[in-house]
Design a protein around this motif. Structure first.
Motif, PDB file in Angstrom:
ATOM      1  N   ARG A  89      -6.379 -40.339  23.864  1.00 52.93           N
ATOM      2  CA  ARG A  89      -6.134 -40.150  22.439  1.00 52.93           C
ATOM      3  C   ARG A  89      -6.249 -38.679  22.091  1.00 52.93           C
ATOM      4  NH1 ARG A  89      -9.461 -42.898  17.352  1.00 52.93           N
ATOM      5  NH2 ARG A  89      -8.252 -41.897  15.695  1.00 52.93           N
ATOM      6  N   SER A  90      -5.373 -38.195  21.211  1.00 58.21           N
ATOM      7  CA  SER A  90      -5.364 -36.791  20.819  1.00 58.21           C
ATOM      8  C   SER A  90      -5.822 -36.652  19.372  1.00 58.21           C
ATOM      9  CB  SER A  90      -3.956 -36.193  20.981  1.00 58.21           C
ATOM     10  OG  SER A  90      -3.572 -36.201  22.337  1.00 58.21           O
ATOM     11  N   TYR A  91      -6.645 -35.653  19.131  1.00 57.77           N
ATOM     12  CA  TYR A  91      -7.136 -35.341  17.796  1.00 57.77           C
ATOM     13  C   TYR A  91      -6.578 -33.968  17.407  1.00 57.77           C
ATOM     14  CZ  TYR A  91     -10.535 -39.026  18.884  1.00 57.77           C
ATOM     15  OH  TYR A  91     -11.123 -40.216  19.232  1.00 57.77           O
ATOM     16  N   HIS A  92      -5.784 -33.923  16.344  1.00 57.27           N
ATOM     17  CA  HIS A  92      -5.174 -32.678  15.879  1.00 57.27           C
ATOM     18  C   HIS A  92      -6.026 -32.127  14.739  1.00 57.27           C
ATOM     19  CE1 HIS A  92      -1.337 -33.147  18.143  1.00 57.27           C
ATOM     20  NE2 HIS A  92      -1.692 -34.425  18.084  1.00 57.27           N
ATOM     21  N   LEU A  93      -6.566 -30.917  14.956  1.00 55.26           N
ATOM     22  CA  LEU A  93      -7.469 -30.304  13.993  1.00 55.26           C
ATOM     23  C   LEU A  93      -6.894 -28.971  13.545  1.00 55.26           C
ATOM     24  CD1 LEU A  93     -10.843 -30.917  15.911  1.00 55.26           C
ATOM     25  CD2 LEU A  93      -9.664 -32.457  14.327  1.00 55.26           C
ATOM     26  N   LYS A  94      -7.280 -28.561  12.349  1.00 56.94           N
ATOM     27  CA  LYS A  94      -6.776 -27.308  11.794  1.00 56.94           C
ATOM     28  C   LYS A  94      -7.906 -26.619  11.042  1.00 56.94           C
ATOM     29  CE  LYS A  94      -3.929 -27.475   8.319  1.00 56.94           C
ATOM     30  NZ  LYS A  94      -2.691 -27.654   7.514  1.00 56.94           N
ATOM     31  N   ALA A  95      -8.094 -25.333  11.316  1.00 55.23           N
ATOM     32  CA  ALA A  95      -9.083 -24.524  10.613  1.00 55.23           C
ATOM     33  C   ALA A  95      -8.403 -23.719   9.517  1.00 55.23           C
ATOM     34  CB  ALA A  95      -9.798 -23.595  11.598  1.00 55.23           C
ATOM     35  N   THR A  96      -9.217 -23.098   8.655  1.00 59.06           N
ATOM     36  CA  THR A  96      -8.649 -22.348   7.527  1.00 59.06           C
ATOM     37  C   THR A  96      -8.281 -20.923   7.894  1.00 59.06           C
ATOM     38  OG1 THR A  96     -10.890 -21.791   6.814  1.00 59.06           O
ATOM     39  CG2 THR A  96      -9.864 -23.737   5.828  1.00 59.06           C
ATOM     40  N   SER A  97      -8.715 -20.465   9.083  1.00 58.04           N
ATOM     41  CA  SER A  97      -8.372 -19.109   9.519  1.00 58.04           C
ATOM     42  C   SER A  97      -8.375 -19.065  11.040  1.00 58.04           C
ATOM     43  CB  SER A  97      -9.356 -18.079   8.953  1.00 58.04           C
ATOM     44  OG  SER A  97     -10.644 -18.258   9.516  1.00 58.04           O
ATOM     45  N   GLU A  98      -7.727 -18.037  11.581  1.00 60.37           N
ATOM     46  CA  GLU A  98      -7.687 -17.882  13.037  1.00 60.37           C
ATOM     47  C   GLU A  98      -9.077 -17.573  13.594  1.00 60.37           C
ATOM     48  OE1 GLU A  98      -4.698 -15.396  14.679  1.00 60.37           O
ATOM     49  OE2 GLU A  98      -3.241 -15.853  13.112  1.00 60.37           O
ATOM     50  N   ALA A  99      -9.852 -16.772  12.875  1.00 58.71           N
ATOM     51  CA  ALA A  99     -11.195 -16.442  13.355  1.00 58.71           C
ATOM     52  C   ALA A  99     -12.063 -17.691  13.427  1.00 58.71           C
ATOM     53  CB  ALA A  99     -11.834 -15.396  12.434  1.00 58.71           C
ATOM     54  N   GLU A 100     -11.975 -18.524  12.395  1.00 56.77           N
ATOM     55  CA  GLU A 100     -12.763 -19.754  12.394  1.00 56.77           C
ATOM     56  C   GLU A 100     -12.315 -20.685  13.504  1.00 56.77           C
ATOM     57  OE1 GLU A 100     -13.835 -23.442   9.361  1.00 56.77           O
ATOM     58  OE2 GLU A 100     -12.350 -21.915   8.817  1.00 56.77           O
ATOM     59  N   CYS A 101     -11.004 -20.763  13.737  1.00 58.39           N
ATOM     60  CA  CYS A 101     -10.480 -21.603  14.818  1.00 58.39           C
ATOM     61  C   CYS A 101     -11.011 -21.123  16.165  1.00 58.39           C
ATOM     62  CB  CYS A 101      -8.955 -21.571  14.789  1.00 58.39           C
ATOM     63  SG  CYS A 101      -8.170 -22.527  16.107  1.00 58.39           S
ATOM     64  N   GLN A 102     -11.050 -19.786  16.351  1.00 63.03           N
ATOM     65  CA  GLN A 102     -11.532 -19.246  17.619  1.00 63.03           C
ATOM     66  C   GLN A 102     -13.013 -19.543  17.812  1.00 63.03           C
ATOM     67  OE1 GLN A 102      -9.699 -17.929  20.074  1.00 63.03           O
ATOM     68  NE2 GLN A 102     -11.593 -17.993  21.243  1.00 63.03           N
ATOM     69  N   ARG A 103     -13.801 -19.481  16.737  1.00 63.15           N
ATOM     70  CA  ARG A 103     -15.226 -19.782  16.852  1.00 63.15           C
ATOM     71  C   ARG A 103     -15.441 -21.237  17.280  1.00 63.15           C
ATOM     72  NH1 ARG A 103     -15.761 -16.209  12.347  1.00 63.15           N
ATOM     73  NH2 ARG A 103     -15.557 -17.942  10.858  1.00 63.15           N
ATOM     74  N   TRP A 104     -14.684 -22.136  16.665  1.00 63.78           N
ATOM     75  CA  TRP A 104     -14.814 -23.554  17.040  1.00 63.78           C
ATOM     76  C   TRP A 104     -14.415 -23.778  18.498  1.00 63.78           C
ATOM     77  CZ3 TRP A 104     -17.172 -27.674  15.251  1.00 63.78           C
ATOM     78  CH2 TRP A 104     -17.547 -27.735  13.899  1.00 63.78           C
ATOM     79  N   VAL A 105     -13.318 -23.186  18.916  1.00 58.15           N
ATOM     80  CA  VAL A 105     -12.860 -23.365  20.300  1.00 58.15           C
ATOM     81  C   VAL A 105     -13.899 -22.837  21.278  1.00 58.15           C
ATOM     82  CG1 VAL A 105     -11.117 -22.698  21.989  1.00 58.15           C
ATOM     83  CG2 VAL A 105     -10.416 -23.388  19.698  1.00 58.15           C
ATOM     84  N   SER A 106     -14.455 -21.654  20.993  1.00 57.94           N
ATOM     85  CA  SER A 106     -15.466 -21.079  21.888  1.00 57.94           C
ATOM     86  C   SER A 106     -16.706 -21.968  21.947  1.00 57.94           C
ATOM     87  CB  SER A 106     -15.850 -19.677  21.394  1.00 57.94           C
ATOM     88  OG  SER A 106     -14.718 -18.820  21.404  1.00 57.94           O
ATOM     89  N   ALA A 107     -17.116 -22.490  20.770  1.00 60.56           N
ATOM     90  CA  ALA A 107     -18.298 -23.342  20.750  1.00 60.56           C
ATOM     91  C   ALA A 107     -18.060 -24.631  21.534  1.00 60.56           C
ATOM     92  CB  ALA A 107     -18.664 -23.664  19.292  1.00 60.56           C
ATOM     93  N   MET A 108     -16.883 -25.219  21.386  1.00 63.36           N
ATOM     94  CA  MET A 108     -16.590 -26.464  22.095  1.00 63.36           C
ATOM     95  C   MET A 108     -16.437 -26.229  23.590  1.00 63.36           C
ATOM     96  SD  MET A 108     -14.186 -28.700  19.496  1.00 63.36           S
ATOM     97  CE  MET A 108     -13.002 -27.416  19.148  1.00 63.36           C
TER      98      MET A 108
END
Length: 743
Positions: A89-108
């Motif tokens: 199953r795929s979960y499609h997520l979207k952040a409000t900014s590129e910086a925030e998206c990068q922080r989430w990806v790094s944390a995960m």
């Protein structure tokens, strides 16, 4: 920007690196479905798991989903987008900014690495690959062992309970006998029972330890086996989908060029058939006498038709071909001069039909809420009116002196209504109750048409057309549609009535079943199948048209239609042939004889005919039709804005108008609003009907159409809706006060 919180901050690793026991929280947008799109959710990353909630307050009681990062695949998509894939199953997520998206990806990514390190890396076999087939028997043995250990634990538990109760009784007795002569014996008995209790407790502890050891030793093996099965299932799904796409591609290629795939046998058969170019052969029709047609020689043709040369040429009136050319040329140019010839291009929105339809198998399609992606910007009333695209066939039929020739043209008209559907796999909008549609073509073609939605469940529409060129057509059609998983079948119920003014001849027929294929995967395509029985109720002459269903193994031309026109005694006079997406021809029968047996032992009739004559030919589609929903020239004008129409006219539907303009998101919002309003109105009518019943009133009508009335047809005996009049008079005076407010 969403708020991101760490419960255990790490000053030495600012911003990105988290301790294993830490949590990472914040708002992200998660894709839910097409109707709702991305929805704001509160996400929590903790202990290698990503959990999400609708609000912060839900964290204490309701988790909407959990994604284990240890076995998840993390992918960074377009700007601010990321995709987590776990368990197929795929979960499609979207952040409000590129910086925030990068922080989430790094944390995960870090949480995933930590979770992977904490997982056990060895098992009894020491093999890190997929679990082989022979290990499945071992797994079953382990399960049996665990079951046996559980039985041992249960037995020990019962013994501990018994021995503990006995020990308690002994202690109580010992308390009572303190200082007596029997005291030493009682003390000995208590010691024995205490010893039994200790032994049983030790056995219980050992059994628990054994159970824990077995479970821990097999935990890694089970995790690998489960992951392997998930991967195998996902791989199997991809393989099946790929095979289905290849099958669909081959089938489509064969339909477009069947001669390239039939091999030597077909070419040899073609060479043999070239020896007699005048012969035409048709398969036997089901439920009727099979027939073969052979074109008559020139001397037979002159002998049989010499007495009718003043009226006919080869069995067809001279004005048939003359009017066909005139209509397909001049009238179409006139239509393009006065009406619009294009609409905005269709947006390229992708949507998985199966994701919405998989839970609707076997249900009535009209009751399934569908986004506008599956619609075309026309209502069912407009599609019903589109049957009049080749109304010139009825104009020509009204001028015929022969009822049999008239029957041929009526049959061609009944087939022509399907030519617009060959590329039109999208679903028209379901009309609202009380919705109407008018088409005034008095200046161009001499007719006026009005439709009204007279019932919502089941969906039913009434249609009335009056032509100044000598005919009137009316119909009451109910749509019965079912979703069967791989295809959708649409069965129109009801009859079409046509009456010619000068002769009084009245024709009655019904529609065939339409089927939309490849719902799950592949390119959608539509097929028509079934029989149409046209009856002249005045002269009792008949025509049976057979729409042959498409078959991959058939050598017939796709979309084939054949038919026989017979008089009231059952004598055949004309053979009809063609395809429902291109043209129809008629050939006059000059002789008949019994031929050889058919494939099922039935004896075929051999008909000798004159040269076939063209009855109807499909108009070419407008330029750029593939980007305009494959609309014909008439369909492009059906939703064109016009002044003076009723306030219930389909042209005034906001959702349909927005979809035509390419604003599909806005159209979906309006569609939901209209459907909700319709449900409220239906509830009000139900309450009013219940109140009327409580007051003792009988024969309560839930809804009464405005322009049509229900009655029993004198000829067919069916209950149908017929035009009561008044619409065009109301338009002339612009008095629409009696129209309901439905939009």
């Amino acid at each position: 920007m969403n708020e991101l919180v760490r419960s255990l901050p790490s000053p030495s690793l600012p911003g990105l690196h988290l301790p294993c026991a830490g949590t990472y929280k914040g708002w992200l947008f998660k894709w839910t479905n097409y109707l709702k799109g991305y929805q704001r959710r509160w996400f929590v990353l903790s202990n290698g798991l990503v959990s999400y909630y609708r609000t912060k307050a839900e964290m204490g009681h309701t988790c909407r989903g959990t994604i284990p990062l240890a076995t998840a695949h993390i992918e960074v998509g377009d700007t601010c987008h990321m995709v987590l894939t776990s368990g197929g199953r795929s979960y499609h997520l979207k952040a409000t900014s590129e910086a925030e998206c990068q922080r989430w990806v790094s944390a995960m990514e870090e949480a995933k690495a930590n979770a992977t390190l904490l997982m056990p890396h060895s098992d009894d076999s020491g093999d890190e690959g997929p679990v082989p087939q022979e290990d499945r028997a071992l797994t079953q043995g382990v399960l049996k062992t665990l079951a046996g250990k559980l039985d041992d634990l249960s037995t020990c538990n019962e013994l501990i309970g018994k021995h503990g109760a006995a020990l308690q009784r002994s202690l109580s007795e010992l308390e009572e006998l303190r200082g007596s002569v029997d005291s030493p014996d009682r003390v000995k008995a208590v010691n024995e029972r205490a010893t039994l209790f200790r032994i049983t407790s030790n056995a219980m502890i050992n059994a628990c330890r054994d159970f824990l050891d077995v479970a821990e030793s097999q935990s890694r093996r089970w995790q690998k086996a489960l992951q392997h099965e998930r991967e195998q299932r996902h791989h199997l799904e991809e393989t099946i989908e790929q095979l289905a796409k290849q099958h669909n591609s081959l089938e489509r290629a064969w339909r477009e060029n069947p001669t390239s795939y039939t091999g030597v046998a077909r070419s040899q058969e073609g060479d043999a058939s070239d020896e007699n170019d005048d012969a035409e052969f048709f398969d036997a029709m089901e439920d009727s006498t099979g027939f073969i047609t052979v074109t008559a020689s020139d001397n037979v043709q002159h002998k049989r038709s010499g007495s009718n040369q003043s009226m006919m040429s080869g069995g067809v009136p001279n004005d048939w071909t003359h009017n066909e050319n005139e209509t397909s040329g001049t009238n179409q140019v006139q239509l393009r001069r006065t009406r619009r010839s294009r609409i905005p291009d269709k947006p390229n929105y992708s949507l998985n039909l199966w994701s919405i339809m998989k839970n609707c198998i076997g249900k009535d399609l009209s009751k399934i809420p569908m986004p506008v992606n599956f619609n075309e910007p026309l209502s069912m009333l407009q599609r019903l009116t589109e049957d009049l695209e080749y109304s010139d066939l009825l104009d020509r039929a009204a001028r015929c002196d022969s009822t049999l020739e008239q029957m041929c043209l009526v049959a061609a008209f009944s087939v022509s209504s399907y030519s617009t559907t060959v590329h039109r796999t999208a679903k028209p909008f379901n009309p609202l109750l009380g919705e109407t549609y008018e088409l005034d073509r008095l200046e161009e073609y001499g007719y006026r048409s009005v439709c009204e939605q007279v019932s919502h469940h089941p969906p039913a529409a009434a249609h009335h057309v009056m032509s100044q060129k000598g005919w009137t057509l009316w119909q009451h059609i109910t749509i019965d549609s079912k979703f069967r998983g791989k295809y959708i079948s649409v069965v129109p119920l009801g009859n079409i009535h046509l009456q010619f003014h000068s002769s009084g001849n009245r024709y009655v027929w019904s529609k065939v079943t339409s089927t939309v294929h490849n719902i799950i995967v592949g390119k959608l395509w539509i097929d028509q199948s079934g029989d149409i029985d046209i009856v002249n109720t005045t002269t009792k002459e008949t025509c049976r048209l057979k729409f042959s269903p498409y078959s991959y193994f058939s050598r017939d031309v796709p979309r084939k239609v054949t038919g026989v026109v017979e008089d009231r005694e059952g004598t055949a006079h004309y053979i009809l042939s063609g395809t429902w997406d291109d043209k129809m021809e008629s050939a006059k029968i000059v002789d008949s004889s019994k031929g050889c047996g058919g494939s099922e032992g039935k004896q075929k009739t051999v008909y000798q005919t004159l040269q076939p004559k063209l009855l109807w030919k499909k108009y070419p589609l407008p330029d750029n039709a593939e980007n305009m929903h494959f609309f014909s020239s008439l369909a492009l004008t059906l939703n064109e804005e016009e002044e003076g129409v009723a306030p219930t006219d389909s042209r005034l539907r906001q959702d349909q108008r927005l979809m035509e303009a390419g604003l599909w998101d806005e159209a979906n919002i309006q569609k939901q609003r209209l459907e909700e309003r319709q449900r409220v109105e239906r509830k009000k009518r139900g309450v009013q009907a219940n109140q009327a019943l409580e007051e003792g009133q009988q024969d309560i009508e839930g809804y009464e159409p405005l322009w049509f009335q229900k009655r029993t047809d004198d000829t067919t005996g069916e209950n149908t809706y017929t035009y009561r009049g008044g619409y065009w008079e109301a338009k002339d005076s612009q008095d629409w006060t009696q129209c309901p407010e439905i939009f």
